[in-house]
Design an enzyme around this catalytic site. Structure first.
Site, short mmCIF file in Angstrom:
data_model
loop_
_atom_site.label_atom_id
_atom_site.label_comp_id
_atom_site.label_asym_id
_atom_site.label_seq_id
_atom_site.Cartn_x
_atom_site.Cartn_y
_atom_site.Cartn_z
N ARG B 65 66.46 28.13 37.52
CA ARG B 65 66.74 27.18 36.45
C ARG B 65 66.23 27.67 35.09
O ARG B 65 66.96 27.66 34.10
CB ARG B 65 66.10 25.84 36.79
N THR B 66 64.97 28.08 35.04
CA THR B 66 64.43 28.52 33.76
C THR B 66 65.19 29.74 33.25
O THR B 66 65.53 29.83 32.08
CB THR B 66 62.93 28.84 33.91
N LYS B 93 59.00 49.31 43.88
CA LYS B 93 58.91 50.75 44.12
C LYS B 93 57.61 51.33 43.60
O LYS B 93 57.41 52.53 43.65
CB LYS B 93 60.09 51.47 43.47
N ARG B 115 58.72 36.10 32.92
CA ARG B 115 58.01 35.21 33.85
C ARG B 115 57.27 36.12 34.83
O ARG B 115 57.84 37.08 35.36
CB ARG B 115 58.96 34.30 34.60
N HIS B 145 53.12 27.81 30.04
CA HIS B 145 54.57 27.74 30.11
C HIS B 145 55.01 27.07 28.80
O HIS B 145 55.40 25.90 28.77
CB HIS B 145 54.99 26.91 31.33
#
Lengths: 180, 317
Positions: B65-66, B93, B115, B145
């Site tokens: 969603r974000t 990796k 994020r 946030h």
């Protein structure tokens, strides 16, 4: 009559210019179907003029206002300035005749931005430009369909429109802002 | 020391946290967002502000969603958007965070939306990118946030008009919540009358009193006469150890029901950052009820993220 901004001893009053603008717009729209004509003022000076023109012309359709900040071509240089009033076009522009109103036409960049924004609302039948003052120092191929006053020579200040609480207009000179 | 989110002219060049941002900057973001809201009703829902700019969505932690709202926001500003699911590529990796960023910078990124599960990752990236590259924190660990907080502030201002006389309660897993932290800083800076945190003692972090927050462990007392209720998601995936007996038990004491909502003012707003756990922290009748502005938050979130992106992109380098 063309005058220099540096010699403004005989500058006409804003109210006199407004009456000229009103007659100019009246002539410009007289052959258009009135219900399809909408005034669109560029914030903030142009929107003040459009509001008063709307009252005086008694057009049946709503007027609109444009905040062209998001369409400016100098965003990379100056960023975003404080925003308060958003654009408001509360009618369908498709196939309408739009009269864009601004206080001062100078480089033409504001009008370029305004036209781009208008077309994001739809495809109008026609767009005309009317201004109170034409500074005639264009950087783009744009001209007004009507201007109440023309200033020809290069100058060191810019003409700024102000509105009193009673709704009347006045003009004064401020130090240059190159992006009008 | 200068706030690392500001450039030498005091302009916002990264958005890492609402902490330390002035009221003027927060208001500027909200005012700018307000001018973007009407765009959604136009024929063409885009403006050309970020034409030619590249926005990289770097989601080291999943959030559909974000990420999607950032993508919509960037697209509406005419930027080119690239989504990278880092958690399944380079990081897996063994590439370090800064090597990943150096590589992406070499691809001419203008904005990184980050994020990360580790607090401080966006700040680390912001310190290492060149001055004309901007970093926006889309949630880091338990830290911050900021765009969620700003869209919450926008929603509150939209419905309540001003912040000055409001009492706002934040309810739930405050301990693990970056949303709660960012909201507390933003609410305090914008000058609300009172901020409350309501949670079981095990989910209330220490230091709330120093931030000017009143704490409650009882919904009846905590919700009394509040104007705004911000519910938090019970973060099952962040739970370590036995902080709660059960979600059923939690709902009984801290779930927002119509009965508990009645303690607040009759016109109190109900907010939630999503995704909601219905029946755990909020009852469906409240989530879908007349006081809920949860879907408005989602809509305003796009305009707020557009505002943040255009403001940081316009900061001089």
């Amino acid at each position: 009559m063309t005058q220099s901004l540096d010699r403004l001893v005989d500058m006409p009053t804003a109210e006199a210019l407004y009456l000229k603008l009103l007659e100019g717009v009246r002539t410009l729209i007289k052959d258009l179907p009135q219900e399809q004509v909408h005034l669109v003022g560029i914030l903030s000076g142009g929107a003040w003029l459009a509001e008063r023109l709307q009252q005086d012309l008694k057009l049946p359709g709503a007027m609109g206002s444009l905040n062209i900040s998001f369409y400016r071509d100098d965003f990379d240089r100056i960023g975003l300035h404080n925003q308060v009033t958003p654009s408001e076009i509360a009618f369908d522009v498709v196939d309408r005749h739009l009269i864009v109103v601004d206080d001062v036409l100078y480089t033409g960049r504001t009008i370029r931005a305004a036209m781009n924004e208008l077309f994001d609302y739809g495809r109008p039948a026609s767009v005309k430009l009317v201004v109170l003052i034409d500074r005639q120092e264009r950087q783009l191929p744009i001209c007004a369909d009507f201007s109440a006053w023309q200033i020809a020579e290069a100058s060191t200040g810019s003409v700024v429109l102000a509105k009193t609480e009673q709704g009347t207009f006045s003009l004064h000179i401020e130090p240059e802002t190159p992006d009008a | 020391m200068r706030n690392p989110q500001l450039n030498k002219h005091g302009e916002l060049t990264h958005l890492i946290s609402t902490e330390g941002l002035s009221r003027d900057i927060l208001q500027h973001i909200l005012d700018t967002a307000q001018t973007f809201v009407p765009l959604a009703e136009r024929d063409v829902k885009k403006v050309p502000l970020l034409r030619g700019k590249s926005v990289f969505n770097l989601f080291f932690e999943n959030s559909t969603r974000t990420r999607t709202t950032f993508e919509i926001a960037a697209t509406r500003l005419s930027a080119d958007v690239f989504n990278l699911n880092i958690n399944v590529s380079s990081a897996a990796k063994g590439e370090t965070l800064l090597d990943t960023i150096a590589n992406l910078s070499a691809m001419q990124a203008d904005i990184f939306v980050v994020r990360h599960e580790s607090s401080g990752a966006p700040y680390l990236i912001a310190r290492h990118v060149s001055p004309d590259v901007h970093v926006i924190n889309a949630g880091d660990g338990r830290h911050a946030h900021p765009t969620q907080a700003l869209l919450d502030m926008y929603t509150i201002r939209h419905f309540k008009k001003s912040f000055s006389n409001l009492t706002v309660a934040i309810v739930g897993d405050v301990l693990h919540s970056r949303v709660a932290r960012s909201n507390i800083h933003a609410l305090t800076t914008l000058g609300v009358a009172e901020v409350r945190a309501i949670a079981p003692l095990t989910l209330l972090p220490s230091g709330l009193a120093e931030m000017g927050v009143k704490t409650y462990t009882d919904m009846a007392q905590g919700l009394k006469d509040v104007d705004v209720i911000i519910m938090l998601r019970l973060q099952n995936e962040r739970m370590r150890g036995a902080l709660l007996p059960s979600s059923h038990e939690y709902f009984k004491h801290f779930g927002l029901t119509q009965e508990k909502l009645a303690y607040a003012k009759p016109d109190a707003l109900v907010m939630h950052p999503g995704p909601m756990n219905r029946g755990v922290e909020i009852e469906s009748a409240v989530a879908d009820g007349p006081q809920s502005v949860i879907l408005n938050q989602v809509t305003f979130g796009i305009a707020v993220r557009m505002a943040v992106m255009s403001i940081v992109a316009g900061a001089s380098s």
